[in-house]
Design a protein around this motif. Structure first.
Motif, PDB file in Angstrom:
ATOM      1  N   UNK A  18       7.505  -6.090   8.021  1.00  0.00           N
ATOM      2  CA  UNK A  18       8.269  -6.709   8.034  1.00  0.00           C
ATOM      3  C   UNK A  18       9.682  -6.507   8.069  1.00  0.00           C
ATOM      4  N   UNK A  19      10.827  -6.810   7.886  1.00  0.00           N
ATOM      5  CA  UNK A  19      12.223  -6.358   7.365  1.00  0.00           C
ATOM      6  C   UNK A  19      12.023  -6.556   6.002  1.00  0.00           C
ATOM      7  N   UNK A  20      12.549  -5.593   5.446  1.00  0.00           N
ATOM      8  CA  UNK A  20      12.994  -5.401   3.850  1.00  0.00           C
ATOM      9  C   UNK A  20      14.382  -5.247   3.391  1.00  0.00           C
ATOM     10  N   UNK A  21      13.893  -6.129   1.883  1.00  0.00           N
ATOM     11  CA  UNK A  21      15.490  -5.700   1.390  1.00  0.00           C
ATOM     12  C   UNK A  21      15.479  -4.537   0.400  1.00  0.00           C
ATOM     13  N   UNK A  22      16.162  -4.018   0.495  1.00  0.00           N
ATOM     14  CA  UNK A  22      16.010  -2.415   0.054  1.00  0.00           C
ATOM     15  C   UNK A  22      16.686  -1.841  -1.247  1.00  0.00           C
ATOM     16  N   UNK A  23      17.056  -2.455  -3.280  1.00  0.00           N
ATOM     17  CA  UNK A  23      17.229  -2.811  -3.972  1.00  0.00           C
ATOM     18  C   UNK A  23      17.454  -1.667  -4.774  1.00  0.00           C
ATOM     19  N   UNK A  24      18.246  -0.985  -5.582  1.00  0.00           N
ATOM     20  CA  UNK A  24      18.262   0.264  -5.666  1.00  0.00           C
ATOM     21  C   UNK A  24      19.188  -0.400  -7.466  1.00  0.00           C
ATOM     22  N   UNK A  25      19.344   0.718  -8.264  1.00  0.00           N
ATOM     23  CA  UNK A  25      19.709   0.319  -9.639  1.00  0.00           C
ATOM     24  C   UNK A  25      19.875   1.578 -10.615  1.00  0.00           C
ATOM     25  N   UNK A  26      21.457   2.086 -10.660  1.00  0.00           N
ATOM     26  CA  UNK A  26      21.636   3.133 -11.533  1.00  0.00           C
ATOM     27  C   UNK A  26      23.092   2.925 -12.800  1.00  0.00           C
ATOM     28  N   UNK A  27      22.493   3.216 -13.431  1.00  0.00           N
ATOM     29  CA  UNK A  27      24.342   3.319 -14.351  1.00  0.00           C
ATOM     30  C   UNK A  27      25.514   2.328 -14.881  1.00  0.00           C
TER      31      UNK A  27
END
Length: 187
Positions: A18-27
């Motif tokens: 499947x298609x994915x939603x890639x999320x990331x967070x920093x600072x």
């Protein structure tokens, strides 16, 4: 309702491409992007592979934080997939601009985009040569979740048709995960 998926079954969440939603967070910054090049890589411990272009803001956050989430969106998030894949998070807060709600991950700082059929929380496994030369990132799955209207008893069920996962073709065209067929594997 979000339910835990045993880590030994986490590969099944991505196995159908499947298609994915890639999320990331920093600072204090968070971003989400669409990606079609994600796949299961190993069972125990569960690992995934993901391609993230050098120009992607999510890549910067992912590298800085050392973790990311793969959300697996369904039909109801198709418009959001196109939207987050069509702009840069350096220039726009995609969560606010496109009305995406999220919850914090339990194992990583990255957000879990609400409305997805499933989520994989991943710790980055640093492989600088692969990352630099091929834009290839590896992650160890630390937690796996699925919506109980899409996943039961260790398999996709899609009781809610809006959670049928997306498979990107090109130019805004997707296919939806279709009918399930279970074949007896007994000899």
């Amino acid at each position: 309702m979000r339910v835990a998926v045993p880590l030994e079954q986490a590969y099944k969440l991505l196995n159908h491409g499947p298609v994915t939603l890639v999320s990331a967070a920093h600072g204090g910054q968070a971003n989400v992007m669409a990606a079609s090049w994600a796949m299961p890589l190993d069972f125990a411990p569960p690992r995934v592979a993901l391609v993230v272009d050098k120009s992607a803001y999510t890549r910067e956050l992912l590298l800085a934080a050392g973790g990311f989430v793969l959300g697996i969106p369904g039909r109801k998030l198709a418009q959001a997939v196109v939207q987050v894949g069509s702009c840069c998070g350096r220039e726009v807060d995609k969560f606010a601009a496109f009305g995406l709600e999220w919850q914090p991950g339990s194992q990583v700082a990255a957000p879990l985009v609400q409305g997805c059929a499933a989520w994989l929380e991943c710790r980055l496994m640093p492989e600088p040569a692969n990352q630099e030369h091929y834009d290839l990132f590896l992650g160890e799955v630390l937690a796996a979740w699925a919506d109980d209207q899409a996943w039961r008893d260790g398999r996709w069920v899609f009781a809610d048709p809006e959670l049928r996962t997306l498979h990107y073709v090109a130019g805004g065209q997707f296919f939806l995960t279709g009918e399930s067929l279970v074949v007896d594997t007994a000899d």
